[in-house]
Design a protein around this motif. Structure first.
Motif, PDB file in Angstrom:
ATOM      1  N   UNK A 160       0.828  -1.211   0.000  1.00 15.19           N
ATOM      2  CA  UNK A 160       0.000   0.000   0.000  1.00 15.19           C
ATOM      3  C   UNK A 160       0.860   1.257   0.000  1.00 15.19           C
ATOM      4  N   UNK A 161       1.909   1.269   0.822  1.00 21.90           N
ATOM      5  CA  UNK A 161       2.805   2.432   0.892  1.00 21.90           C
ATOM      6  C   UNK A 161       3.558   2.616  -0.424  1.00 21.90           C
ATOM      7  N   UNK A 189      13.234   3.039  -0.087  1.00 23.46           N
ATOM      8  CA  UNK A 189      13.270   2.428   1.244  1.00 23.46           C
ATOM      9  C   UNK A 189      12.827   3.386   2.348  1.00 23.46           C
ATOM     10  N   UNK A 190      13.351   4.637   2.397  1.00 24.05           N
ATOM     11  CA  UNK A 190      12.875   5.566   3.449  1.00 24.05           C
ATOM     12  C   UNK A 190      11.385   5.846   3.373  1.00 24.05           C
ATOM     13  N   UNK A 191      10.872   5.989   2.150  1.00 23.42           N
ATOM     14  CA  UNK A 191       9.439   6.278   2.008  1.00 23.42           C
ATOM     15  C   UNK A 191       8.566   5.079   2.382  1.00 23.42           C
ATOM     16  N   UNK A 192       9.135   3.881   2.324  1.00 23.71           N
ATOM     17  CA  UNK A 192       8.354   2.679   2.645  1.00 23.71           C
ATOM     18  C   UNK A 192       8.484   2.270   4.100  1.00 23.71           C
ATOM     19  N   UNK A 193       9.258   3.011   4.902  1.00 28.01           N
ATOM     20  CA  UNK A 193       9.445   2.659   6.308  1.00 28.01           C
ATOM     21  C   UNK A 193       8.137   2.575   7.101  1.00 28.01           C
ATOM     22  N   UNK A 194       7.182   3.500   6.905  1.00 21.80           N
ATOM     23  CA  UNK A 194       5.906   3.351   7.636  1.00 21.80           C
ATOM     24  C   UNK A 194       5.226   2.012   7.369  1.00 21.80           C
ATOM     25  N   UNK A 195       5.278   1.542   6.108  1.00 21.48           N
ATOM     26  CA  UNK A 195       4.699   0.246   5.780  1.00 21.48           C
ATOM     27  C   UNK A 195       5.455  -0.898   6.429  1.00 21.48           C
ATOM     28  N   UNK A 196       6.788  -0.746   6.508  1.00 20.21           N
ATOM     29  CA  UNK A 196       7.606  -1.774   7.161  1.00 20.21           C
ATOM     30  C   UNK A 196       7.286  -1.845   8.642  1.00 20.21           C
ATOM     31  N   UNK A 197       7.191  -0.696   9.304  1.00 23.96           N
ATOM     32  CA  UNK A 197       6.865  -0.668  10.730  1.00 23.96           C
ATOM     33  C   UNK A 197       5.500  -1.306  10.981  1.00 23.96           C
ATOM     34  N   UNK A 198       4.533  -0.961  10.136  1.00 24.33           N
ATOM     35  CA  UNK A 198       3.191  -1.523  10.289  1.00 24.33           C
ATOM     36  C   UNK A 198       3.207  -3.036  10.082  1.00 24.33           C
ATOM     37  N   UNK A 199       3.924  -3.486   9.053  1.00 24.66           N
ATOM     38  CA  UNK A 199       4.010  -4.917   8.771  1.00 24.66           C
ATOM     39  C   UNK A 199       4.660  -5.682   9.902  1.00 24.66           C
ATOM     40  N   UNK A 200       5.750  -5.134  10.454  1.00 23.18           N
ATOM     41  CA  UNK A 200       6.434  -5.794  11.570  1.00 23.18           C
ATOM     42  C   UNK A 200       5.501  -5.925  12.769  1.00 23.18           C
ATOM     43  N   UNK A 201       4.767  -4.855  13.038  1.00 15.07           N
ATOM     44  CA  UNK A 201       3.835  -4.882  14.169  1.00 15.07           C
ATOM     45  C   UNK A 201       2.728  -5.906  13.948  1.00 15.07           C
ATOM     46  N   UNK A 202       2.164  -5.922  12.732  1.00 13.67           N
ATOM     47  CA  UNK A 202       1.048  -6.806  12.431  1.00 13.67           C
ATOM     48  C   UNK A 202       1.456  -8.276  12.391  1.00 13.67           C
TER      49      UNK A 202
END
Length: 276
Positions: A160-161, A189-202
């Motif tokens: 999504x990101x 990669x920097x712009x996709x960090x929010x998606x990475x954080x969300x994915x790790x949490x989920x």
């Protein structure tokens, strides 16, 4: 609008706050019957015995490794799908979503027929004179089950990101002389960090608390924190100890939710491309 928000407030109080209050009350009581509430911290102190600490550490390690594997597999998959045409990427995302329509228990049961000594994988490698490999009732089987079940939760937020990313930033980076590697490291990669954080949490939160996957694929060889909690409520009847473990797990999950926010997941556009 306020009257509609009251509905959600009522829902949250009844199905979130009140159950959490009951769990907290049980964890602080020496009696299962809350009518005879007797304050104690023995349930919490009992958890810090070496046996239970080891179970917690094992759960953290398996959940962490499974999350890393999901990230390693999920990020390239999400990136490749985001670069496809609209029709193709919609079909690819549908492939990830369709298995989630099936019951979680059934999806996990399917791996029994794949990983067993007489399963499809061992039958296939048997054609080449290998095996049978011991693929069941070990940490590898648990991680396979976790990665399979939770991989979509990593792919979807990253996808999504990446899909919403402003392509003009990539074009600008290339115009400034950045090669594909630098474009990825400095922009994508920097712009996709929010998606990475969300994915790790989920992925990490359900992975650390699951008990179905260890029960079916781990057998009696691996006893994780989710299994420990489940046994306290369904087998031993020690609701106080089970509630104490649940509260400790909730605290760990809250820390996992808070930590990514400390790193400020939102990357400012003005900071992207620095050093190109």
């Amino acid at each position: 609008m306020k009257k509609f928000s009251l509905i959600y407030l009522f829902w949250g109080l009844v199905f979130i706050v009140f159950p959490l209050f009951l769990i907290l009350a049980h964890s602080l009581s020496s009696n299962t019957d809350l009518a005879d509430f007797a304050f104690t911290l023995d349930n919490f102190s009992r958890f810090f015995e070496p046996l239970y600490v080891k179970i917690l550490l094992t759960s953290l390690v398996l959940a962490g490794v499974s999350t890393i594997l999901c990230l390693i597999i999920g990020y390239p998959v999400a990136y490749i799908i985001s670069q496809m045409s609209e029709k193709v990427r919609n079909n690819m995302i549908l492939i990830f979503i369709i298995p989630m329509w099936m019951n979680f228990l059934l999806r996990t049961y399917a791996w029994l027929t794949l990983l067993g000594n007489k399963g499809l994988i061992n039958k296939f490698i048997g054609l080449f004179g290998w095996g049978p490999w011991n693929l069941m009732y070990n940490s590898k089987a648990i991680m396979i089950g976790m990665v399979y079940n939770f991989l979509p939760f990593m792919v979807l937020p990253i996808y999504t990101v990446l899909l919403k990313m402003d392509k003009k930033l990539i074009e600008a980076a290339k115009d400034l002389g950045a090669n594909d590697f630098k474009v990825f490291m400095k922009v994508i990669l920097p712009l996709s960090l929010p998606g990475i954080y969300t994915g790790i949490t989920m992925v990490f939160i359900p992975a650390i608390s699951t008990f179905v996957v260890p029960n079916l694929l781990g057998g009696n060889n691996f006893y994780l924190i989710g299994n420990l909690i489940e046994k306290q409520f369904t087998f031993t009847g020690d609701w106080g100890f089970g509630s104490a473990i649940s509260m400790i797990l909730i605290v760990i999950m809250l820390l996992i939710l808070i930590i990514p926010k400390l790193f400020n997941g939102k990357i400012k556009t003005s900071e992207i491309g620095g050093g190109l």
